[in-house]
Design a protein around this motif. Structure first.
Motif, PDB file in Angstrom:
ATOM      1  N   SER A  61     -11.848  27.001  41.793  1.00 56.06           N
ATOM      2  CA  SER A  61     -11.301  27.209  40.459  1.00 56.06           C
ATOM      3  C   SER A  61     -10.516  25.967  40.076  1.00 56.06           C
ATOM      4  O   SER A  61     -10.299  25.065  40.900  1.00 56.06           O
ATOM      5  N   LEU A  62     -10.074  25.911  38.834  1.00 56.23           N
ATOM      6  CA  LEU A  62      -9.305  24.752  38.378  1.00 56.23           C
ATOM      7  C   LEU A  62      -7.970  24.672  39.104  1.00 56.23           C
ATOM      8  O   LEU A  62      -7.494  23.565  39.419  1.00 56.23           O
ATOM      9  N   THR A  63      -7.361  25.822  39.379  1.00 59.39           N
ATOM     10  CA  THR A  63      -6.056  25.821  40.050  1.00 59.39           C
ATOM     11  C   THR A  63      -6.156  25.298  41.480  1.00 59.39           C
ATOM     12  O   THR A  63      -5.138  24.915  42.066  1.00 59.39           O
ATOM     13  N   LEU A  64      -7.359  25.283  42.038  1.00 55.08           N
ATOM     14  CA  LEU A  64      -7.543  24.776  43.393  1.00 55.08           C
ATOM     15  C   LEU A  64      -7.072  23.333  43.505  1.00 55.08           C
ATOM     16  O   LEU A  64      -6.548  22.919  44.545  1.00 55.08           O
ATOM     17  N   PHE A  65      -7.242  22.565  42.420  1.00 55.42           N
ATOM     18  CA  PHE A  65      -6.916  21.139  42.441  1.00 55.42           C
ATOM     19  C   PHE A  65      -5.624  20.807  41.692  1.00 55.42           C
ATOM     20  O   PHE A  65      -5.283  19.632  41.567  1.00 55.42           O
ATOM     21  N   THR A  66      -4.920  21.822  41.211  1.00 53.52           N
ATOM     22  CA  THR A  66      -3.711  21.561  40.419  1.00 53.52           C
ATOM     23  C   THR A  66      -2.458  22.220  40.990  1.00 53.52           C
ATOM     24  O   THR A  66      -1.350  21.799  40.650  1.00 53.52           O
ATOM     25  N   GLU A  67      -2.588  23.233  41.827  1.00 56.12           N
ATOM     26  CA  GLU A  67      -1.434  23.944  42.357  1.00 56.12           C
ATOM     27  C   GLU A  67      -1.335  23.778  43.864  1.00 56.12           C
ATOM     28  O   GLU A  67      -2.332  23.543  44.548  1.00 56.12           O
ATOM     29  N   ALA A  68      -0.105  23.925  44.365  1.00 57.88           N
ATOM     30  CA  ALA A  68       0.136  23.842  45.802  1.00 57.88           C
ATOM     31  C   ALA A  68      -0.254  25.148  46.477  1.00 57.88           C
ATOM     32  O   ALA A  68      -0.467  26.169  45.828  1.00 57.88           O
ATOM     33  N   THR A  69      -0.346  25.101  47.791  1.00 60.57           N
ATOM     34  CA  THR A  69      -0.732  26.298  48.546  1.00 60.57           C
ATOM     35  C   THR A  69       0.352  27.368  48.409  1.00 60.57           C
ATOM     36  O   THR A  69       1.552  27.076  48.447  1.00 60.57           O
ATOM     37  N   PRO A  70      -0.031  28.628  48.247  1.00 62.01           N
ATOM     38  CA  PRO A  70       0.947  29.705  48.046  1.00 62.01           C
ATOM     39  C   PRO A  70       1.607  30.120  49.354  1.00 62.01           C
ATOM     40  O   PRO A  70       1.093  29.861  50.450  1.00 62.01           O
ATOM     41  N   GLY A  71       2.745  30.791  49.219  1.00 61.31           N
ATOM     42  CA  GLY A  71       3.427  31.331  50.383  1.00 61.31           C
ATOM     43  C   GLY A  71       2.772  32.609  50.856  1.00 61.31           C
ATOM     44  O   GLY A  71       1.861  33.135  50.206  1.00 61.31           O
ATOM     45  N   PRO A  72       3.237  33.149  51.990  1.00 61.82           N
ATOM     46  CA  PRO A  72       2.655  34.395  52.514  1.00 61.82           C
ATOM     47  C   PRO A  72       2.794  35.547  51.526  1.00 61.82           C
ATOM     48  O   PRO A  72       3.876  35.816  51.008  1.00 61.82           O
ATOM     49  N   GLY A  73       1.687  36.200  51.243  1.00 58.87           N
ATOM     50  CA  GLY A  73       1.694  37.345  50.347  1.00 58.87           C
ATOM     51  C   GLY A  73       1.675  36.994  48.883  1.00 58.87           C
ATOM     52  O   GLY A  73       1.566  37.896  48.040  1.00 58.87           O
ATOM     53  N   SER A  74       1.762  35.717  48.535  1.00 60.79           N
ATOM     54  CA  SER A  74       1.754  35.310  47.126  1.00 60.79           C
ATOM     55  C   SER A  74       0.329  35.288  46.601  1.00 60.79           C
ATOM     56  O   SER A  74      -0.632  35.038  47.343  1.00 60.79           O
ATOM     57  N   GLU A  75       0.198  35.516  45.321  1.00 57.11           N
ATOM     58  CA  GLU A  75      -1.103  35.492  44.670  1.00 57.11           C
ATOM     59  C   GLU A  75      -1.354  34.117  44.059  1.00 57.11           C
ATOM     60  O   GLU A  75      -0.426  33.365  43.766  1.00 57.11           O
ATOM     61  N   GLY A  76      -2.643  33.808  43.839  1.00 59.50           N
ATOM     62  CA  GLY A  76      -3.004  32.553  43.188  1.00 59.50           C
ATOM     63  C   GLY A  76      -2.773  31.366  44.103  1.00 59.50           C
ATOM     64  O   GLY A  76      -2.853  31.457  45.328  1.00 59.50           O
ATOM     65  N   GLY A  77      -2.450  30.244  43.476  1.00 62.03           N
ATOM     66  CA  GLY A  77      -2.223  29.022  44.234  1.00 62.03           C
ATOM     67  C   GLY A  77      -3.471  28.191  44.406  1.00 62.03           C
ATOM     68  O   GLY A  77      -4.588  28.611  44.063  1.00 62.03           O
ATOM     69  N   GLY A  78      -3.293  27.004  44.938  1.00 64.14           N
ATOM     70  CA  GLY A  78      -4.411  26.089  45.165  1.00 64.14           C
ATOM     71  C   GLY A  78      -4.190  25.300  46.442  1.00 64.14           C
ATOM     72  O   GLY A  78      -3.392  25.688  47.305  1.00 64.14           O
ATOM     73  N   ILE A  79      -4.863  24.181  46.548  1.00 63.59           N
ATOM     74  CA  ILE A  79      -4.739  23.340  47.746  1.00 63.59           C
ATOM     75  C   ILE A  79      -4.520  21.884  47.355  1.00 63.59           C
ATOM     76  O   ILE A  79      -4.869  20.974  48.104  1.00 63.59           O
ATOM     77  N   ALA A  80      -3.914  21.659  46.193  1.00 62.47           N
ATOM     78  CA  ALA A  80      -3.722  20.287  45.716  1.00 62.47           C
ATOM     79  C   ALA A  80      -2.850  19.485  46.671  1.00 62.47           C
ATOM     80  O   ALA A  80      -3.122  18.307  46.944  1.00 62.47           O
ATOM     81  N   ASN A  81      -1.779  20.101  47.183  1.00 62.61           N
ATOM     82  CA  ASN A  81      -0.910  19.380  48.110  1.00 62.61           C
ATOM     83  C   ASN A  81      -1.627  19.056  49.413  1.00 62.61           C
ATOM     84  O   ASN A  81      -1.415  18.003  50.018  1.00 62.61           O
ATOM     85  N   ALA A  82      -2.504  19.971  49.863  1.00 66.71           N
ATOM     86  CA  ALA A  82      -3.262  19.720  51.089  1.00 66.71           C
ATOM     87  C   ALA A  82      -4.292  18.609  50.880  1.00 66.71           C
ATOM     88  O   ALA A  82      -4.517  17.780  51.775  1.00 66.71           O
ATOM     89  N   PRO A 263      -6.141  37.889  51.759  1.00 65.87           N
ATOM     90  CA  PRO A 263      -7.444  37.536  51.173  1.00 65.87           C
ATOM     91  C   PRO A 263      -7.422  36.233  50.378  1.00 65.87           C
ATOM     92  O   PRO A 263      -8.395  35.468  50.442  1.00 65.87           O
ATOM     93  N   ASN A 264      -6.341  35.971  49.620  1.00 59.90           N
ATOM     94  CA  ASN A 264      -6.313  34.741  48.836  1.00 59.90           C
ATOM     95  C   ASN A 264      -6.208  33.515  49.739  1.00 59.90           C
ATOM     96  O   ASN A 264      -6.778  32.458  49.454  1.00 59.90           O
ATOM     97  N   TRP A 265      -5.502  33.635  50.868  1.00 59.29           N
ATOM     98  CA  TRP A 265      -5.456  32.525  51.816  1.00 59.29           C
ATOM     99  C   TRP A 265      -6.839  32.282  52.428  1.00 59.29           C
ATOM    100  O   TRP A 265      -7.253  31.131  52.603  1.00 59.29           O
ATOM    101  N   GLN A 266      -7.537  33.342  52.751  1.00 63.11           N
ATOM    102  CA  GLN A 266      -8.875  33.199  53.330  1.00 63.11           C
ATOM    103  C   GLN A 266      -9.835  32.551  52.339  1.00 63.11           C
ATOM    104  O   GLN A 266     -10.666  31.708  52.715  1.00 63.11           O
ATOM    105  N   ALA A 267      -9.713  32.930  51.048  1.00 61.87           N
ATOM    106  CA  ALA A 267     -10.562  32.317  50.022  1.00 61.87           C
ATOM    107  C   ALA A 267     -10.260  30.827  49.891  1.00 61.87           C
ATOM    108  O   ALA A 267     -11.173  29.998  49.736  1.00 61.87           O
ATOM    109  N   LEU A 268      -8.974  30.459  49.967  1.00 59.62           N
ATOM    110  CA  LEU A 268      -8.612  29.043  49.905  1.00 59.62           C
ATOM    111  C   LEU A 268      -9.124  28.288  51.127  1.00 59.62           C
ATOM    112  O   LEU A 268      -9.508  27.114  51.025  1.00 59.62           O
ATOM    113  N   ALA A 269      -9.135  28.951  52.275  1.00 61.54           N
ATOM    114  CA  ALA A 269      -9.655  28.308  53.487  1.00 61.54           C
ATOM    115  C   ALA A 269     -11.144  28.012  53.347  1.00 61.54           C
ATOM    116  O   ALA A 269     -11.613  26.923  53.714  1.00 61.54           O
TER     117      ALA A 269
END
Length: 297
Positions: A61-82, A263-269
């Motif tokens: 998704s677009l947020t994958l490249f614009t947001e940082a990885t979320p904390g435990p249990g948080s929704e959304g987020g991306g992997i821009a910082n990674a 689940p959202n962490w697994q999807a980001l992985a």
């Protein structure tokens, strides 16, 4: 035994036929075995790649490249910082490894031919090529992380540089050895010193192969996880300018998020794994296009 005996003559004629027949059977059996092994390998690799594409595309998704990885249990987020952290760590590793590997490979190909020091360097380089990356991570952990008292991006970059250096050394030496000796002799005949011949003739003739080695080393360290676990670790936020503390990076993020119950962490992985795979594939394709002119010469 009489050689004119019809039975003896018939047996001598049948023997080559039997040998040829057994050779045909052996050839067909080997061909079938190779075909089965090839199909099996292609099916397994294709299944892995297909699963990676299907699962990874779902997390894109677009947020994958614009947001940082979320904390435990948080929704959304991306992997821009990674992504940024991986680029920085890989960049540090390749910037450190390239000059060291280039100079060491040049010494082995030009100055150290036949010397015992060159043999020792080649032996150590071969050990580094086959050394498990986790051992390199432990070495850098003992050398840098423990004395500094914290994980850091600098330690991660050094670990990746140690992994990339032997690849560049081996490729540089091999490519420079392929340069015809007549080119060196022509430069020397013009009165150029060896250093000038190396810079203007040998390096230029082997440039495509050397660049290919650097690209392959870059692809080699792009997905390394084990050394980063002991050096840069990970972080769910953006890293500082001094790179001290945990630095977010894709390999460790994938490892940690894939084992998580969220689940959202697994999807980001899955998305991060697909991104690394596409990057390494792109680097391999670029390396092939770079080395083509070298092979055509």
């Amino acid at each position: 035994m009489d050689a004119t005996n019809p039975l003896v003559t018939r047996a001598s004629e049948l023997r080559p036929t039997r040998i040829r027949s057994s050779r045909r059977v052996s050839d067909r059996l080997l061909r079938v075995f190779c075909l089965v092994a090839t199909v099996l390998g292609a099916v397994v690799l294709g299944s892995i790649l297909l699963m990676l594409i299907v699962e990874g595309v779902r997390g894109f998704s677009l947020t994958l490249f614009t947001e940082a990885t979320p904390g435990p249990g948080s929704e959304g987020g991306g992997i821009a910082n990674a992504i940024l952290g991986s680029l920085v760590l890989t960049g540090i590793g390749i910037l450190v490894a390239t000059p060291v590997g280039l100079m060491a490979g040049t010494y082995l190909a030009e100055y150290g031919r036949g010397s015992k020091l060159a043999e020792v360097i080649r032996f150590l380089n071969d050990i580094l090529l086959s050394a498990p990356s986790i051992l390199i991570g432990l070495f850098v952990y003992t050398l840098m992380v423990r004395p500094m008292g914290t994980y850091s991006g600098w330690a991660g970059g050094v670990a990746l540089a140690i992994i990339a250096t032997p690849v560049i050394v081996r490729t540089t030496e091999d490519m420079m050895r392929l340069v015809p000796g007549t080119l060196r002799e022509a430069g020397a005949a013009l009165g150029a010193p060896p250093s000038k011949v190396i810079r203007s003739v040998t390096w230029r003739a082997a440039s495509a192969g050397i660049v290919t080695g650097i690209i392959l080393a870059l692809a080699r360290i792009a997905g390394e996880t084990a050394p980063l676990l002991f050096t840069a670790l990970n972080n769910n936020s953006w890293f500082g300018a001094n790179l001290m503390g945990g630095v977010a990076n894709l390999p460790v993020m994938i490892y940690q998020f894939a084992l998580s119950p969220y689940p959202n962490w697994q999807a980001l992985a899955w998305a991060g794994a697909l991104l690394i795979t596409m990057t390494i594939l792109a680097l391999s394709i670029v390396a092939r296009f770079v080395i083509k002119p070298q092979r055509a010469r």
